[in-house]
Motif scaffolding. Structure first.
Motif, short mmCIF file in Angstrom:
data_model
loop_
_atom_site.label_atom_id
_atom_site.label_comp_id
_atom_site.label_asym_id
_atom_site.label_seq_id
_atom_site.Cartn_x
_atom_site.Cartn_y
_atom_site.Cartn_z
N ASN A 174 0.82 -1.21 0.00
CA ASN A 174 0.00 0.00 0.00
C ASN A 174 0.85 1.26 0.00
O ASN A 174 0.52 2.26 -0.65
N GLU A 175 1.96 1.23 0.73
CA GLU A 175 2.83 2.40 0.79
C GLU A 175 3.46 2.69 -0.57
O GLU A 175 3.56 3.85 -0.98
N LYS A 204 -3.08 0.87 -9.07
CA LYS A 204 -2.84 -0.19 -8.09
C LYS A 204 -3.32 -1.52 -8.62
O LYS A 204 -4.48 -1.65 -9.03
N THR A 245 0.55 3.96 -2.79
CA THR A 245 -0.06 5.20 -2.32
C THR A 245 0.81 6.39 -2.65
O THR A 245 0.30 7.48 -2.92
#
Length: 206
Positions: A143-144, A161, A147
């Motif tokens: 996610n990092e 994503k 993001t």
């Protein structure tokens, strides 16, 4: 009593009296020398004038060339600086991408080695306690990475994503076809109702 000087008799021959200096040949020779000297000075003057014009023309050409040289040199200098900054930015992004790639690849290797299908019921809870933090760390890093995709300028791979379906845009062609199909379906019914209403109005008025 003053003595008188003896009378000097004039020479009848000028060449003998004055020598060769004032002879017609000598005068002609001197005139020729003077004419040649004048021609030489005039040629020198014309040569100097030509050199002066050539020097002025050379200076103008050098000034124009220097101006063009400075202009294109400044353009190339600015382009080189921009390219250097762009390459530095690309290098930084490449290093960050390589770090993200190595991080996710490492998580993939760890998760692939878990093989929960092969776990036995004995000690299952312990295996789960060991595996869950690995799964959470992998998900957090994933996610990092995606993001922070907005910070990348030279690639858009992190802006999409994986596993997340993009919201489809409005398809005008499909909507138009649907409207046409609906109109084609309801049009006969509408015409039938219209004809019935017209007949009813005629019968009612008669």
């Amino acid at each position: 009593m003053r003595q008188e000087r003896p009378y000097r008799q004039m020479e009848l021959n000028p060449k003998t009296a004055d020598g060769e200096m004032h002879s017609p040949e000598q005068v002609q020779e001197e005139m020729e020398k003077a004419r040649q000297q004048v021609e030489y000075l005039e040629s020198q003057k014309a040569q100097w004038e030509q050199q002066r014009r050539q020097l002025m023309q050379n200076n103008e050409q050098k000034a124009l060339f220097t101006e063009g040289l400075n202009e294109i040199g400044l353009k190339i200098h600015n382009a080189v600086r921009r390219l250097e900054k762009e390459m530095e930015s690309m290098d930084r992004e490449q290093q960050e991408m390589e770090q993200a790639h190595e991080c996710l690849k490492r998580h993939l290797q760890i998760l692939s080695a878990l093989q929960p299908a092969n776990w036995s019921n004995e000690g299952l809870q312990e295996r789960m306690k060991e595996a869950l933090p690995k799964l959470e760390r992998a998900e957090n890093d994933f996610n990092e990475v995606f993001t922070g995709g907005h910070k990348y300028v030279h690639t858009d791979i992190f802006r999409h994503k994986p596993g997340v379906e993009e919201k489809p845009g409005f398809n005008w062609a499909a909507a138009r076809d649907e409207l046409l199909r609906g109109l084609a379906f309801h049009l006969p019914l509408f015409l039938l109702l219209l004809a019935t209403w017209i007949i009813y109005q005629i019968v009612k008025s008669s």
